[in-house]
Structure formats: C-alpha cells, structure tokens
Design a protein around this motif. Structure first.
Motif, mmCIF file in Angstrom:
data_model
loop_
_atom_site.group_PDB
_atom_site.id
_atom_site.type_symbol
_atom_site.label_atom_id
_atom_site.label_comp_id
_atom_site.label_asym_id
_atom_site.label_seq_id
_atom_site.Cartn_x
_atom_site.Cartn_y
_atom_site.Cartn_z
ATOM 1 N N HIS A 319 0.823 -1.197 0.000
ATOM 2 C CA HIS A 319 0.000 0.000 0.000
ATOM 3 C C HIS A 319 0.868 1.262 0.000
ATOM 4 O O HIS A 319 0.547 2.260 -0.654
ATOM 5 C CB HIS A 319 -0.921 -0.040 1.220
ATOM 6 C CG HIS A 319 -2.101 0.862 1.100
ATOM 7 N ND1 HIS A 319 -3.201 0.728 1.886
ATOM 8 C CD2 HIS A 319 -2.342 1.915 0.292
ATOM 9 C CE1 HIS A 319 -4.070 1.664 1.562
ATOM 10 N NE2 HIS A 319 -3.573 2.403 0.596
ATOM 11 N N CYS A 320 2.006 1.201 0.725
ATOM 12 C CA CYS A 320 2.923 2.346 0.743
ATOM 13 C C CYS A 320 3.423 2.661 -0.666
ATOM 14 O O CYS A 320 3.507 3.835 -1.052
ATOM 15 C CB CYS A 320 4.139 2.051 1.617
ATOM 16 S SG CYS A 320 3.755 1.791 3.327
ATOM 17 N N ILE A 321 3.774 1.606 -1.425
ATOM 18 C CA ILE A 321 4.284 1.831 -2.783
ATOM 19 C C ILE A 321 3.218 2.531 -3.615
ATOM 20 O O ILE A 321 3.478 3.503 -4.322
ATOM 21 C CB ILE A 321 4.682 0.501 -3.458
ATOM 22 C CG1 ILE A 321 5.728 -0.230 -2.622
ATOM 23 C CG2 ILE A 321 5.205 0.750 -4.856
ATOM 24 C CD1 ILE A 321 6.214 -1.526 -3.237
ATOM 25 N N GLN A 322 1.979 2.030 -3.499
ATOM 26 C CA GLN A 322 0.885 2.622 -4.281
ATOM 27 C C GLN A 322 0.677 4.088 -3.896
ATOM 28 O O GLN A 322 0.532 4.950 -4.762
ATOM 29 C CB GLN A 322 -0.396 1.820 -4.055
ATOM 30 C CG GLN A 322 -1.553 2.286 -4.908
ATOM 31 C CD GLN A 322 -1.285 2.093 -6.392
ATOM 32 O OE1 GLN A 322 -1.177 0.973 -6.876
ATOM 33 N NE2 GLN A 322 -1.122 3.182 -7.120
ATOM 34 N N LEU A 323 0.691 4.372 -2.610
ATOM 35 C CA LEU A 323 0.499 5.758 -2.164
ATOM 36 C C LEU A 323 1.613 6.653 -2.682
ATOM 37 O O LEU A 323 1.361 7.765 -3.140
ATOM 38 C CB LEU A 323 0.493 5.812 -0.637
ATOM 39 C CG LEU A 323 -0.862 5.659 0.038
ATOM 40 C CD1 LEU A 323 -0.704 5.910 1.520
ATOM 41 C CD2 LEU A 323 -1.873 6.636 -0.534
ATOM 42 N N ASP A 324 2.858 6.161 -2.618
ATOM 43 C CA ASP A 324 3.985 6.947 -3.120
ATOM 44 C C ASP A 324 3.812 7.237 -4.604
ATOM 45 O O ASP A 324 4.118 8.333 -5.069
ATOM 46 C CB ASP A 324 5.302 6.195 -2.889
ATOM 47 C CG ASP A 324 5.757 6.282 -1.444
ATOM 48 O OD1 ASP A 324 5.188 7.114 -0.707
ATOM 49 O OD2 ASP A 324 6.666 5.531 -1.058
ATOM 50 N N ALA A 325 3.326 6.240 -5.344
ATOM 51 C CA ALA A 325 3.132 6.435 -6.786
ATOM 52 C C ALA A 325 2.083 7.524 -7.027
ATOM 53 O O ALA A 325 2.268 8.395 -7.884
ATOM 54 C CB ALA A 325 2.712 5.127 -7.442
ATOM 55 N N HIS A 326 1.008 7.483 -6.262
ATOM 56 C CA HIS A 326 -0.029 8.512 -6.423
ATOM 57 C C HIS A 326 0.525 9.889 -6.077
ATOM 58 O O HIS A 326 0.269 10.868 -6.772
ATOM 59 C CB HIS A 326 -1.223 8.206 -5.509
ATOM 60 C CG HIS A 326 -2.153 7.184 -6.071
ATOM 61 N ND1 HIS A 326 -2.749 7.319 -7.309
ATOM 62 C CD2 HIS A 326 -2.592 6.005 -5.593
ATOM 63 C CE1 HIS A 326 -3.511 6.270 -7.543
ATOM 64 N NE2 HIS A 326 -3.427 5.445 -6.518
ATOM 65 N N GLN A 327 1.302 9.945 -4.989
ATOM 66 C CA GLN A 327 1.858 11.242 -4.587
ATOM 67 C C GLN A 327 2.817 11.779 -5.628
ATOM 68 O O GLN A 327 2.822 12.973 -5.931
ATOM 69 C CB GLN A 327 2.571 11.098 -3.243
ATOM 70 C CG GLN A 327 1.616 11.311 -2.084
ATOM 71 C CD GLN A 327 2.232 10.916 -0.764
ATOM 72 O OE1 GLN A 327 3.440 10.684 -0.676
ATOM 73 N NE2 GLN A 327 1.403 10.815 0.252
ATOM 74 N N PHE A 328 3.615 10.869 -6.197
ATOM 75 C CA PHE A 328 4.550 11.251 -7.253
ATOM 76 C C PHE A 328 3.768 11.856 -8.426
ATOM 77 O O PHE A 328 4.097 12.940 -8.925
ATOM 78 C CB PHE A 328 5.333 9.997 -7.674
ATOM 79 C CG PHE A 328 6.209 10.163 -8.883
ATOM 80 C CD1 PHE A 328 7.032 11.264 -9.016
ATOM 81 C CD2 PHE A 328 6.216 9.184 -9.883
ATOM 82 C CE1 PHE A 328 7.854 11.401 -10.126
ATOM 83 C CE2 PHE A 328 7.031 9.316 -10.980
ATOM 84 C CZ PHE A 328 7.855 10.432 -11.118
ATOM 85 N N ALA A 329 2.694 11.179 -8.823
ATOM 86 C CA ALA A 329 1.875 11.661 -9.940
ATOM 87 C C ALA A 329 1.278 13.033 -9.614
ATOM 88 O O ALA A 329 1.306 13.953 -10.450
ATOM 89 C CB ALA A 329 0.764 10.667 -10.236
ATOM 90 N N GLN A 330 0.774 13.183 -8.408
ATOM 91 C CA GLN A 330 0.158 14.468 -8.039
ATOM 92 C C GLN A 330 1.168 15.595 -8.006
ATOM 93 O O GLN A 330 0.895 16.709 -8.452
ATOM 94 C CB GLN A 330 -0.535 14.350 -6.666
ATOM 95 C CG GLN A 330 -1.782 13.477 -6.668
ATOM 96 C CD GLN A 330 -2.691 13.764 -7.842
ATOM 97 O OE1 GLN A 330 -3.032 14.910 -8.112
ATOM 98 N NE2 GLN A 330 -3.047 12.726 -8.595
ATOM 99 N N LYS A 331 2.386 15.286 -7.514
ATOM 100 C CA LYS A 331 3.426 16.327 -7.461
ATOM 101 C C LYS A 331 3.810 16.747 -8.868
ATOM 102 O O LYS A 331 3.996 17.932 -9.141
ATOM 103 C CB LYS A 331 4.655 15.786 -6.735
ATOM 104 C CG LYS A 331 4.460 15.612 -5.245
ATOM 105 C CD LYS A 331 5.412 16.513 -4.461
ATOM 106 C CE LYS A 331 5.163 16.438 -2.975
ATOM 107 N NZ LYS A 331 5.580 15.149 -2.385
#
Lengths: 339, 96
Positions: A319-331
C-alpha cells in the motif's frame, strides 16, 4: 490473494463466473479448484500453463492483474485493461520532468532513500553482530560518503549526470552486497550480484524477489497514471520499463530483507534450489517449486500482512508503494500548475 | 467481516443458483447449504439482495450471520473442516 500458476499443464479458465484452475495433483489425478474474482487480486503465470480468453475477460472486469513471468521470476508481460490509470496530463508532465531539473531532484531522492535504507539495514545488522562491528562500520562510512556525493550532484537534466549517478550507485550497491555476504553463514556466501543465470542460491532468491517487486511497482505506476516506460535515469531502450527501474529503488530493501532473513534463519537448503548448465556453458542456480513457494509466501506476508508505520498511518508495504506512486503523480501535476 | 450463509431452499433451481451467488461473492462452501467467507458490509448487502430475489419468501429460509474474528479463533473444528486462514482471507498466495 495471488494465484501462482507454476506447474506444467495447469489450465486457468472460467466456470460460473469463477476462476477455475485445472491441475494434476501429486498423485496425477486431475483436480479443479475455484476462486471468486472478488477474492483474487492477481494471477501470476509461469511458462507451460494455459489461460482462456474468458478468464482474461473476467480478470479485466474485476481489475485482476494477470502477470506472465519467466521461470526465474522476471516479468515478461501483463494483461491489464488498456486504459490509463489516470489523466494524460500526468504523462505529459512526466515527459517534461524527465528532461528538466525536477527529474534530477526525483532521481536523487530515490537513490538517496535507497542508500539510506541500505545503511539502516547494515546498522541493524550490527546490533546482533558485535564481532563484525569493525567491518560493518568501515562499510557504513564508505557508503555514507557515496550518499553524500550523490547528494551534492547537480545538473539541468539527468542525462548530464546519469553516468556519474550510475557509477556511485553501483559502488554503493557493491559495498552493500559485500556486507550482506560477509555476515551470512559461510555456506551461503556469494561474490557479488549475478543474474541470467544467478551464480548462487542467494542471488537466485534475490532475482526472483526483485522480479515480483518489478511486477508490483509496474502495477502501482500504471494505476497512478504514470508511464512505466518513461524513465528519468535509466536508458530509454526499446521496451525498457525505465520508470519501473527508477521508481523501484527505495523499495528494493523489502526484497533484500525478506531474502536475507530466510538465509540467516537457515530456512533455505539444497531442496530449494537446482543447479543447471546453460547454453553458454555457465553454471547457474535456479529456484525449484519448493524454493519459489517458500520465497513467495515469505515475501507476500512481508509486503501484504505486516503493516508498518508510514506517514502517521499503519499501512502494508504494498500500500505504501501505491500511495507513493499517487503522490509522485500528483506532485508532477502540481509542479507546473505553480509556475 | 466474516459471514455465514445458511439456507433451506425447496426448489432445486433456486438452490443451485443460491450456491452460485454465494461462491461468486467470494464465500467458501463449508457444507452443502452452508457458506463462509470474509465480506465487506457492501458486499454483504449485495449478496442479501441477490438471495432475496432468488427465494420464495413464504417457504424458504436463508440466514446471513456475521461473526467476529475473535469468535472464529475460539471455534473448534473437528474432522474434515474448512481452512480457517482461507475463509478469513489470510492466505495471500496459492500455488498450482
């Protein structure tokens, strides 16, 4: 749950809107097992198995990820509905970032996290191994120095410093694996990383675990709307999943830790690996069915069933990996909006 | 939550369909007319509606019981019983 289809001749199809797996059991009798699409998160198919188009359709409709892997665990391809996970704006920004200074910022961030993880792991090893303290301290200092050099690098785009980055990262990696090998029980020691084929059991396990991690990271990136083929640091070769190789760096430690623990707990023996001679005459080591079972179970439990504290929440590592990916996309998306 | 579904349905056709609906919802068959598995409360409601449509409310009986994980832990299983880990979704990977 993930269904791993490894045995030769296993057939995955659909019966009553359920995944039906037809296989021969140990007595050679044909058996069927059925699983609801709602319960299956992914199907991992090795070579020598069959899959029906209806099974693919059922998987697409229920967001089940079908991943094809080599016997070594390297992913070959995946079936996923052909939509972007998110908006195209993310992909445009990703391309812009790959050519500009923000790409440098991201690559440095990922590499530094990776080295920090490695350092934390080595320091953790020291706690129970006072006899190796001197050796470990020396490696830690040298790896810290490499981390510092990466931190001070600066450029307008990643391509200008890519070679230096790769060099520093490689050296840090070499020191790190030397350390791991040094503290392992004597019979498991290895000399550096090897793949295609792996030269020893540790590398065979590690390659398989990285293979699983590649598949997981690729999926997370796709879901977040990031193009897995547009990398910042890794070369844009034909069909290279460059972004996966860039983005995976901070998470490699998950695979390292699982494999290392299996070895130090002496869970691995001759029954888990097989030696073979490849076409070029090189001697390699591969995992057999028992070995894969042991590793996959340990890795999945570590990633999926063992929550860690992350940004103030208890989350599983997947789940952490997925969240990081979403945050990366949003940034990526918001960076340009500010300008 | 862990959910038990038990039923007595007279018509063969409806009974077969009820079993199918339970399996598709992700429940495991633990006895002929008895299913168990982990569902979210949304999934449980969906299953309820589907079963409601199938049965003859004047003659058939369907029970949907939720059960806590704690209670499952205290459950005694004898003989050829179901797999506790499987029904509580603790199995992360299966090999074939």
């Amino acid at each position: 749950m993930h269904l791993h289809i490894n045995s030769y001749g296993t057939y995955v199809h659909v019966k009553e809107e359920l995944f039906d797996i037809r296989f021969k059991n140990s007595e050679g009798v044909v058996e069927h097992k059925q699983y609801a699409a709602a319960k299956v998160t992914g199907i991992v198919l090795a070579t020598g198995c069959a899959l029906s188009t209806d099974a693919v359709r059922l998987a697409m409709r229920n967001n089940v990820d079908i991943l094809f892997v080599e016997q070594s665990g390297d992913p070959i391809g995946r079936v996923w509905h052909s939509k972007l996970g998110s908006t195209t704006r993310i992909r445009k920004e990703q391309l812009v970032a790959s050519l500009g200074p923000s790409g440098v910022m991201w690559v440095k961030k990922w590499l530094l996290t990776k080295i920090d993880n490695q350092l934390a792991f080595v320091k953790g090893l020291k706690k129970h191994r006072p006899q190796h303290a001197h050796f470990l301290d020396d490696k830690v200092t040298r790896m810290e120095a490499l981390g510092m050099s990466i931190g001070t690098l600066d450029a307008g785009c990643v391509a200008d410093i890519a070679d230096t980055l790769r060099g520093l990262e490689g050296t840090a990696g070499r020191l790190y694996f030397e350390t791991l090998s040094y503290v392992l029980p004597a019979e498991y020691r290895f000399s550096g990383r090897s793949s295609r084929p792996a030269g020893d059991a540790f590398n065979a396990m590690l390659n398989y675990a990285y293979g699983m991690l590649y598949g997981q990271v690729e999926k997370c990136l796709i879901v977040a709307g990031i193009d897995p083929y547009v990398g910042f640091m890794h070369r844009d070769d034909y069909n290279q999943l460059s972004m996966v190789y860039d983005f995976i760096e901070p998470y490699r430690i998950f695979a390292d830790e699982t494999v290392f623990r299996l070895f130090t707990a002496k869970k691995i023996n001759k029954a888990h690996v097989e030696e073979f001679v490849n076409r070029q005459g090189g001697i390699g080591v591969s995992l057999n069915k028992e070995g894969k079972l042991l590793l996959v179970t340990a890795f999945n439990t570590f990633m999926d069933a063992d929550p860690v504290r992350y940004n103030g929440r208890n989350l599983t590592r997947n789940h952490c990996i997925q969240l990081d990916a979403h945050q990366f996309a949003q940034k990526l998306k918001s960076e340009r909006a500010k300008e | 939550m862990l959910v038990w579904v038990l039923y007595d349905i007279e018509k063969d056709r409806s009974r077969t369909k009820a079993a199918k609906v339970c399996k598709q919802a992700g429940l495991y068959r633990v006895q002929f007319s008895c299913f168990l598995g982990t569902l979210t409360s949304n999934e449980k409601d969906t299953l309820r509606l589907k079963l409601e449509d199938l049965i003859d409310v004047d003659r058939d009986k369907v029970y949907i019981f939720p059960m806590s994980k704690d209670e499952l832990r205290q459950t005694d299983l004898l003989g050829q019983a179901f797999d506790k880990n499987l029904v509580s979704d603790e199995v992360r990977a299966l090999f074939f």
